[in-house]
Design an enzyme around this catalytic site. Structure first.
Site, PDB file in Angstrom:
ATOM      1  CD  GLU A 194      10.674 -16.232  27.605  1.00  0.00           C
ATOM      2  OE1 GLU A 194       9.490 -16.634  27.647  1.00  0.00           O
ATOM      3  OE2 GLU A 194      10.989 -15.051  27.775  1.00  0.00           O
ATOM      4  CG  HIS A 238       7.265 -14.881  29.818  1.00  0.00           C
ATOM      5  ND1 HIS A 238       7.604 -14.994  28.495  1.00  0.00           N
ATOM      6  CD2 HIS A 238       6.272 -13.963  29.853  1.00  0.00           C
ATOM      7  CE1 HIS A 238       6.844 -14.191  27.761  1.00  0.00           C
ATOM      8  NE2 HIS A 238       6.020 -13.552  28.575  1.00  0.00           N
TER       9      HIS A 238
HETATM   10  P1  NAD Z   1       1.418  -1.623  23.285  1.00  0.00           P
HETATM   11  O1  NAD Z   1       1.243  -1.964  21.853  1.00  0.00           O
HETATM   12  O2  NAD Z   1       0.295  -0.986  24.011  1.00  0.00           O
HETATM   13  O3  NAD Z   1       2.685  -0.679  23.452  1.00  0.00           O
HETATM   14  C1  NAD Z   1       3.871  -0.885  22.753  1.00  0.00           C
HETATM   15  C2  NAD Z   1       4.388   0.493  22.390  1.00  0.00           C
HETATM   16  O4  NAD Z   1       5.641   0.337  21.774  1.00  0.00           O
HETATM   17  C3  NAD Z   1       3.490   1.221  21.397  1.00  0.00           C
HETATM   18  O5  NAD Z   1       3.042   2.450  21.939  1.00  0.00           O
HETATM   19  C4  NAD Z   1       4.381   1.446  20.195  1.00  0.00           C
HETATM   20  O6  NAD Z   1       4.164   2.712  19.620  1.00  0.00           O
HETATM   21  C5  NAD Z   1       5.751   1.359  20.806  1.00  0.00           C
HETATM   22  N1  NAD Z   1       6.785   1.038  19.848  1.00  0.00           N
HETATM   23  C6  NAD Z   1       6.727   0.140  18.833  1.00  0.00           C
HETATM   24  N2  NAD Z   1       7.906   0.129  18.174  1.00  0.00           N
HETATM   25  C7  NAD Z   1       8.706   1.042  18.788  1.00  0.00           C
HETATM   26  C8  NAD Z   1      10.031   1.484  18.582  1.00  0.00           C
HETATM   27  N3  NAD Z   1      10.777   0.962  17.595  1.00  0.00           N
HETATM   28  N4  NAD Z   1      10.539   2.427  19.405  1.00  0.00           N
HETATM   29  C9  NAD Z   1       9.785   2.946  20.412  1.00  0.00           C
HETATM   30  N5  NAD Z   1       8.517   2.576  20.656  1.00  0.00           N
HETATM   31  C10 NAD Z   1       7.978   1.629  19.846  1.00  0.00           C
HETATM   32  O7  NAD Z   1       1.869  -2.975  23.987  1.00  0.00           O
HETATM   33  P2  NAD Z   1       1.837  -3.293  25.536  1.00  0.00           P
HETATM   34  O8  NAD Z   1       0.547  -3.942  25.869  1.00  0.00           O
HETATM   35  O9  NAD Z   1       2.262  -2.095  26.295  1.00  0.00           O
HETATM   36  O10 NAD Z   1       2.957  -4.441  25.596  1.00  0.00           O
HETATM   37  C11 NAD Z   1       4.325  -4.119  25.463  1.00  0.00           C
HETATM   38  C12 NAD Z   1       5.167  -5.387  25.443  1.00  0.00           C
HETATM   39  O11 NAD Z   1       5.030  -6.101  26.649  1.00  0.00           O
HETATM   40  C13 NAD Z   1       4.822  -6.388  24.339  1.00  0.00           C
HETATM   41  O12 NAD Z   1       6.013  -6.882  23.784  1.00  0.00           O
HETATM   42  C14 NAD Z   1       4.157  -7.514  25.072  1.00  0.00           C
HETATM   43  O13 NAD Z   1       4.248  -8.720  24.427  1.00  0.00           O
HETATM   44  C15 NAD Z   1       4.926  -7.491  26.372  1.00  0.00           C
HETATM   45  N6  NAD Z   1       4.190  -8.140  27.448  1.00  0.00           N
HETATM   46  C16 NAD Z   1       4.903  -8.973  28.272  1.00  0.00           C
HETATM   47  C17 NAD Z   1       4.241  -9.581  29.321  1.00  0.00           C
HETATM   48  C18 NAD Z   1       4.967 -10.519  30.225  1.00  0.00           C
HETATM   49  O14 NAD Z   1       4.389 -11.501  30.655  1.00  0.00           O
HETATM   50  N7  NAD Z   1       6.200 -10.262  30.549  1.00  0.00           N
HETATM   51  C19 NAD Z   1       2.883  -9.345  29.544  1.00  0.00           C
HETATM   52  C20 NAD Z   1       2.213  -8.484  28.689  1.00  0.00           C
HETATM   53  C21 NAD Z   1       2.880  -7.879  27.642  1.00  0.00           C
HETATM   54  C1  MLT Z   2       1.982 -11.474  26.589  1.00  0.00           C
HETATM   55  O1  MLT Z   2       2.533 -11.038  25.571  1.00  0.00           O
HETATM   56  O2  MLT Z   2       0.757 -11.456  26.739  1.00  0.00           O
HETATM   57  C2  MLT Z   2       2.826 -11.987  27.702  1.00  0.00           C
HETATM   58  O3  MLT Z   2       4.099 -12.253  27.326  1.00  0.00           O
HETATM   59  C3  MLT Z   2       2.195 -13.023  28.550  1.00  0.00           C
HETATM   60  C4  MLT Z   2       2.080 -14.371  27.973  1.00  0.00           C
HETATM   61  O4  MLT Z   2       2.552 -14.623  26.890  1.00  0.00           O
HETATM   62  O5  MLT Z   2       1.474 -15.215  28.611  1.00  0.00           O
END
Ligand code: NAD
Ligand code: MLT
Length: 526
Positions: free
Chosen positions: A259, A277
């Site tokens: 990205e 994203h």
């Molecule tokens: P979180 O830590 O609350 O949840 C992640 C979960 O994944 C945890 O419960 C953990 O136990 C589990 N996990 C870790 N390794 C694992 C495995 N090998 N197999 C199965 N489960 C496993 O995190 P979250 O706040 O729910 O965020 C999840 C993801 O979303 C992160 O990668 C974060 O960066 C991404 N995210 C993306 C955006 C976006 O803009 N697209 C926004 C926010 C978060």
């Molecule tokens: C995050 O991990 O918080 C998301 O990917 C959002 C961002 O990076 O802005």
């Protein structure tokens, strides 16, 4: 205090940072310029575009805090930061809701071909038969990663009448049940019956390309895949092949292995919906991310252990408050323990007795380690790097606990069978007191500079000690003497006003009847 702002955050967060110190606004500068600006910064604040890698960390000798305005810290080299004692914090609670809503929006868009139909119609084509979709109700959704976002997606999917199967080995079956989902014991079991698969895992070595040709082959034909977590979770070439073969009916992707990206075999297809994203890109999430991270960074710079620190143990606010009074005691005991050690310190056994034994003592143990390392001249030790520095020195750290003892709460630190110190806190201001050392019972506050002297238990010894100190102009602030038996040996613990001159220590060592002389800087007070 100099805070380097490498990416845009919400104005309220910027104002909070500005109020706390000098804000170096480096948004929009290139990497080379960022490396130059990093030289003077105490903290750096980023979103996901800036790589805070070993190179950037090494370029910032004063760096103490890295703030990530968002969830994933995969753009931060947390190990490199930890070994330098730099606190890394994020704002995971800021955008979970927005990311969950985005994942559900992608699922709906995918099920009903909304982006493609929109594009066709605005392009002048009325194509009702081309964009027939599927309902969500009655379908099975596999949620891989059942943390904050996975659980929010589950609640929304349940409201659509979907059956949810969750895979997350770190979440209890009770929690999965409470959320109305079924628990799968393997990723294959989770996806095997799924009509939709949604990813909510962190990117790590373990989860990299979790969705690959092998896993896709275990999914039913016609499955739809949604990824609003991290691009690295999916083998994009395998996904394209499975889409071409019709095994995967569609994919909706907010994140990509590289990205920013504008050209990909996944783009321009009717069976793939993409967004750049955007999971966290709502006004609400950005406001929260900016203010939360600014608050964390400012407090961390002030020395507080903030709740979103990712490289110190995640201790709850209540547990943190319960153990906070013991942290100064623990650190001082660590310093005294290594000063009284009878040789190279190869192990530290930390025992918790009484009420403190029921607490989450991970931070207390780190405080003991920090004190011990400071006593071993490791001035850069802090709660973040204490464990890795201890490991690097080959110090084996063990913890034991006993529910009750002679004190309400007692912390004991042993460097060997014979070399032990114990302490507790006294009074409403939790003053740290040592109550046992080297087998002697004693009671004295741990403060400032102290001498621990082992001498024969016979008349005149205290006078000799007092004379040696007085002759060198060293004032005794506080003193206690404890003997093991009449005529045996005694331990004197003496608090003095300032560091003892080397000549005094030499004179004490030469005093007949004095068999042990140790000087300890118990804390950094003048
Ligand atoms: P979180 O830590 O609350 O949840 C992640 C979960 O994944 C945890 O419960 C953990 O136990 C589990 N996990 C870790 N390794 C694992 C495995 N090998 N197999 C199965 N489960 C496993 O995190 P979250 O706040 O729910 O965020 C999840 C993801 O979303 C992160 O990668 C974060 O960066 C991404 N995210 C993306 C955006 C976006 O803009 N697209 C926004 C926010 C978060
Ligand atoms: C995050 O991990 O918080 C998301 O990917 C959002 C961002 O990076 O802005």
């Amino acid at each position: 205090m100099r805070i380097l702002l490498a990416e845009h955050i919400a104005p309220a967060g910027v104002e909070r940072l500005r109020a706390a110190g000098f804000l170096d606004d480096a948004t929009g500068v290139d990497r080379a310029e960022l490396l130059v600006r990093a030289v003077r910064c105490d903290a750096i604040v980023v979103r996901s575009a800036t790589r805070v890698d070993a190179e950037l960390i090494a370029a910032a000798p004063n760096l103490r805090v890295i703030g990530r305005a968002g969830t994933g810290v995969d753009n931060v080299d947390v190990d490199a930061a930890t070994s330098r004692g730099i606190l890394v914090c994020n704002a995971p609670q800021s955008n979970a809701l927005s990311a969950a809503e985005h994942a559900v929006a992608l699922m709906l868009a995918l099920a009903r071909n909304i982006p493609q139909a929109h594009a066709a119609l605005t392009d002048g084509r009325w194509e009702r038969s081309r964009f027939g979709g599927v309902e969500l109700s009655g379908k099975t959704l596999a949620v891989l990663g059942f943390g904050r976002i996975g659980q929010l997606v589950c609640a929304r999917a349940r409201a659509f009448g979907m059956r949810v199967v969750a895979y997350d080995p770190f979440v209890s079956s009770d929690r999965v049940r409470e959320r109305g989902a079924e628990q799968a014991t393997s990723v294959e079991e989770a996806v095997t019956d799924a009509d939709f698969v949604t990813l909510h895992l962190p990117a790590s070595a373990e989860t990299r390309q979790l969705v690959n040709a092998r896993l896709i082959a275990t999914m039913r034909r016609g499955v739809r895949i949604i990824n609003a977590a991290r691009g690295d979770l999916v083998d994009e070439a395998a996904l394209v092949a499975a889409l071409d073969a019709g095994h995967v009916a569609g994919a909706a992707l907010d994140v990509f292995s590289a990205e920013p990206i504008t050209v990909s075999p996944l783009f321009g297809r009717d069976d793939v919906v993409v967004t750049p994203h955007l999971g966290a890109s709502t006004r609400e999430a950005q406001d929260r991310a900016g203010t939360i991270i600014a608050d964390q960074v400012v407090r961390a710079l002030a020395g507080e252990l903030v709740e979103n620190a990712v490289n110190v143990p995640g201790v709850s606010e209540a547990e943190r408050a319960a153990v906070a009074p013991y942290l100064p005691l623990a650190e001082k005991l660590g310093r005294v323990a290594v000063a009284l050690a009878d040789g190279v310190v190869g192990s530290l056994e930390i025992s918790y007795d009484g009420a403190i034994a029921d607490r989450d003592t991970r931070l207390v143990t780190l405080a003991v380690l920090r004190g011990a390392l400071a006593g071993l001249d490791d001035d850069g030790a802090n709660l973040i790097n204490a464990r890795s520095l201890a490991e690097a020195r080959g110090i084996d750290v063990r913890e034991t606990r006993r529910p009750a003892g002679a004190y309400t709460s007692l912390i004991r630190v042993a460097t060997s069978e014979t070399s032990r110190v114990s302490g507790t806190t006294i009074g409403s201001d939790n003053r740290p007191w040592i109550v046992r050392a080297l087998g002697y019972q004693l009671e004295i506050e741990l403060a400032g500079h102290m001498l621990f002297l082992v001498n024969d238990d016979r008349p005149g010894m205290i006078g000799s000690i007092g004379h040696a100190l007085g002759a060198a102009g060293v004032n005794i602030a506080n003193m206690t003497v404890s003997r093991n038996r009449d005529g045996g040996s005694a331990l004197s613990a003496i608090q003095i006003d300032g560091p003892p001159p080397q000549a005094v220590l030499v004179a004490l060592c030469a005093t007949p009847g004095l068999t042990g002389v140790r000087s300890v800087v118990v804390d950094d007070a003048p």
